[in-house]
Motif scaffolding. Sequence first.
Motif, short mmCIF file in Angstrom:
data_model
loop_
_atom_site.label_atom_id
_atom_site.label_comp_id
_atom_site.label_asym_id
_atom_site.label_seq_id
_atom_site.Cartn_x
_atom_site.Cartn_y
_atom_site.Cartn_z
N ALA A 37 4.26 -5.88 -3.84
CA ALA A 37 4.43 -6.40 -2.48
C ALA A 37 5.72 -7.19 -2.36
O ALA A 37 6.44 -7.08 -1.35
N ASN A 38 6.05 -7.99 -3.37
CA ASN A 38 7.29 -8.75 -3.35
C ASN A 38 8.51 -7.83 -3.38
O ASN A 38 9.51 -8.09 -2.72
N LEU A 39 8.42 -6.75 -4.14
CA LEU A 39 9.52 -5.78 -4.18
C LEU A 39 9.70 -5.13 -2.81
O LEU A 39 10.82 -5.01 -2.32
N GLU A 40 8.62 -4.73 -2.20
CA GLU A 40 8.69 -4.10 -0.88
C GLU A 40 9.24 -5.09 0.16
O GLU A 40 10.08 -4.73 0.98
N ARG A 41 8.80 -6.33 0.09
CA ARG A 41 9.29 -7.37 1.01
C ARG A 41 10.79 -7.61 0.79
O ARG A 41 11.55 -7.76 1.75
N ALA A 42 11.22 -7.60 -0.47
CA ALA A 42 12.64 -7.80 -0.77
C ALA A 42 13.47 -6.63 -0.24
O ALA A 42 14.58 -6.83 0.28
N GLU A 43 12.96 -5.41 -0.35
CA GLU A 43 13.69 -4.25 0.18
C GLU A 43 13.79 -4.32 1.70
O GLU A 43 14.83 -4.01 2.28
N ILE A 44 12.74 -4.75 2.37
CA ILE A 44 12.77 -4.91 3.83
C ILE A 44 13.76 -6.00 4.21
O ILE A 44 14.55 -5.83 5.16
N ASN A 45 13.77 -7.10 3.48
CA ASN A 45 14.73 -8.18 3.76
C ASN A 45 16.17 -7.71 3.55
O ASN A 45 17.07 -8.10 4.29
N LEU A 46 16.38 -6.86 2.53
CA LEU A 46 17.71 -6.31 2.30
C LEU A 46 18.15 -5.44 3.47
O LEU A 46 19.28 -5.55 3.93
#
Length: 169
Positions: A37-46
């Motif tokens: 979930a943190n990886l997916e959130r980081a990709e969305i933030n990017l």
Amino acid sequence: LFGREQFGTNIITTKDYFTNVSISLQQPLFTFNTQSANLERAEINLENAKRHFNESEQNLIFNVKSAFYNLYKIKENVKILEEKVKQNEESYLTAKNKLIAGLIAEVEALQLEVDLASSKNELLNSQRSYEEDLANFKLLIGLELDDKIEIISNLQYLPILVDEEKAIE
């Protein structure tokens, strides 16, 4: 690791060695995967950051272009007002000579004098506005206020031919 030695009257003496090694892994089976979930959130933030960067870049380009063309418009307006002042000066001199010759009334000559003063005032205001906008433009593009720049534009009129049948379609 431990060892054991057995002996007795009717048993042959034996030595045994035993180990007790274990590896344990604890992982909950039915819990939320926070790393994924943190990886997916980081990709969305990017992606959001990239989009905001592109938007900011386009806004900056628009602001620079807008400021340039506004400055160019004011510069051309100064040229027009300089020509207007020149024409008003000629009209005033002509009226002054006609007043001396008695061909026009004094009121007309005074009106032309007022028009000349008004056009000179308008020219000074336009020149001041040009200098202010030029300073703001220098700040916008990151130049020092002491730097000398000239606003030059290569505007060309390019007619666009439109096929009437395609336009109707």
